[in-house]
Design a protein around this motif. Structure first.
Motif, PDB file in Angstrom:
ATOM      1  N   GLY A 166      66.342 -12.178  14.215  1.00 24.00           N
ATOM      2  CA  GLY A 166      67.566 -12.040  14.927  1.00 24.00           C
ATOM      3  C   GLY A 166      68.726 -11.454  13.919  1.00 24.00           C
TER       4      GLY A 166
ATOM      5  N   ARG B 247      67.166  -7.209  19.528  1.00 26.06           N
ATOM      6  CA  ARG B 247      67.004  -8.694  19.669  1.00 26.06           C
ATOM      7  C   ARG B 247      66.556  -9.195  20.940  1.00 26.06           C
ATOM      8  NH1 ARG B 247      71.040 -11.615  19.652  1.00 26.06           N
ATOM      9  NH2 ARG B 247      72.890 -10.319  19.200  1.00 26.06           N
TER      10      ARG B 247
ATOM     11  N   LEU C 170      66.530 -15.537  18.276  1.00 30.74           N
ATOM     12  CA  LEU C 170      66.696 -14.393  18.756  1.00 30.74           C
ATOM     13  C   LEU C 170      67.833 -14.027  19.560  1.00 30.74           C
ATOM     14  CD1 LEU C 170      63.093 -13.316  19.284  1.00 30.74           C
ATOM     15  CD2 LEU C 170      64.700 -12.265  17.363  1.00 30.74           C
TER      16      LEU C 170
END
Length: 417
Positions: free
Chosen positions: A82, A90, A321
């Motif tokens: 992330g 992402r 994420l």
């Protein structure tokens, strides 16, 4: 908000450091493995025993690297990804990882529902609801008490082991054929496909994502790179982690091997063992009702434990994420819906399991490739960067697993095998 990184915790004795790998190991004894192992043993005897041994060795390497990443960096694999991906990247990465987690949950909920049907005659949809509800209760144990969650999952792994290994005590194993089964070979095209399914789908993406979080949260992290004793502490934790991973996967691998040996010894050539229901019926008929009962109980606990761990992994993937945490109840309701819908429409559970394995295969490179790349970076791992031997071995493992999963996808989707 990003999940906060736990700070350093007081060290305990070696046995007190064990646990995270046993949670991750549940992924290796989920209902999806059951049908494949029993089918392999019933159709090809001991021939594909080497596949499970090789799969377990690969799993040890992969899970150790995941735990190592979390220990050294204090961040999970999804969290590190992330930080390195743009917002659009992402979201796309999360979408594929979430799809993989949903596919995993599909197999596990269906497996648990089938077990309830075998044991108590519970309709599949109702069984799926029960599995989801019980798994939520197990998840709620985690909260701020990861050790409690680990103990519960380890207890469930013990029950799974008893359930799936118990039949060996009344089976007549051919020791010579067992040793011959350790020699890599194939019988026909179908045996190659089955081996690809067994080996290629062994390493579950969600277990890779989760193990880095489990190790980080369990052992904490020393944020100051120059803190006195940091290297010594991490070295000790990595040593404990190696033991944790080896012990956990010896248990999980032993369970898978036991299933294949049981089928090879007691169910050779019997029809219907390519489905979980058929395999359970064959075990009850040919090995005995007691063993059949143990098997069904093991299957039920396998579904409950693995779907709990899968939901936990999905939560960690989203947090890393998307920087978002969804309440466990909401997440559990959403992730269980696909399985309930399929069961409600009367979709063949075995077909659903096959589809879930294909979806899992798509997600494996997205977990493995970054794991190998990140653990090999000196600027991230420092002195704990993978050595040359481990880099080459892990690369070979990744190539083998990805190749087998590509073959599984091609054979299932294109050839219709």
């Amino acid at each position: 908000m990003m999940p906060s990184t736990p700070t350093r915790r007081p060290e305990r004795r070696l046995l007190g450091l064990l646990g995270p790998a046993f949670v991750a190991a549940i992924a290796y004894v989920d209902p999806g493995n059951v049908a494949a192992n029993l089918s392999a043993g019933a159709k090809y005897g001991y021939t594909l025993l080497w596949v499970l041994v090789a799969a377990n060795v690969m799993a040890v390497i992969v899970q150790y690297l995941s735990a190592k990443l979390g220990l050294v960096t204090g961040k999970s694999l999804p969290q590190l990804l992330g930080e390195r991906l743009r917002p659009a990247g992402r979201r796309l990465y999360w979408a594929q990882a979430e799809l993989v987690a949903a596919a995993t949950d599909l197999a596990e909920v269906i497996g648990g529902a089938i077990a309830l049907y075998i044991l108590f005659g519970v309709p599949l949809v109702a069984g799926g609801v029960i599995v989801g509800a019980v798994s939520l209760l197990i998840l709620l144990l985690q909260g701020r008490h990861q050790r409690r969650f680990e103990v519960v999952i380890m207890a469930m792994l013990f029950i799974i082991t008893v359930g799936f290994v118990g039949g060996l005590f009344v089976s007549h194993l051919d020791v010579g054929a067992m040793f011959a089964g350790l020699v890599p070979r194939f019988v026909d095209t179908q045996s190659v496909l089955l081996a690809a399914s067994m080996l290629g789908a062994t390493v579950m993406p969600h277990a890779i994502y989760l193990h880095s979080s489990l190790a980080r949260d369990r052992h904490g992290h020393t944020p100051d790179d120059h803190a006195e004793g940091r290297a010594t502490r991490i070295t000790r934790l990595l040593r404990a982690t190696k033991l944790d991973v080896v012990l956990a996967l010896v248990v999980a691998g032993g369970v898978n091997i036991a299933m294949l040996l049981l089928a090879a010894a007691s169910l050779p050539g019997i029809e219907g063992t390519d489905t979980i229901e058929g395999a359970a019926a064959a075990i009850t008929e040919h090995v005995g009702p007691a063993v059949g009962l143990l098997f069904a109980v093991g299957l039920l606990v396998s579904g409950l434990a693995s779907t709990s761990v899968g939901a936990y992994a999905g939560s960690e993937i989203m947090a890393g994420l998307l920087h978002v945490r969804v309440p466990l109840i909401a997440r559990r309701i959403v992730t269980i819906l696909p399985a309930l819908i399929l069961l409600g429409f009367g979709i063949d559970p075995t077909w659903a399991l096959v589809v879930s394995q294909v979806v899992l295969s798509f997600g494996i490179p997205f977990a493995l490739v970054p794991l190998i790349a990140l653990t090999g970076q000196r600027d991230l791992m420092g002195e704990f960067r993978n050595g040359a031997v481990l880099r080459y071995v892990s690369l070979a493992v990744v190539l083998a697993i990805v190749a087998l999963n590509l073959w599984l996808i091609y054979s299932t989707v294109v050839l219709g095998a």
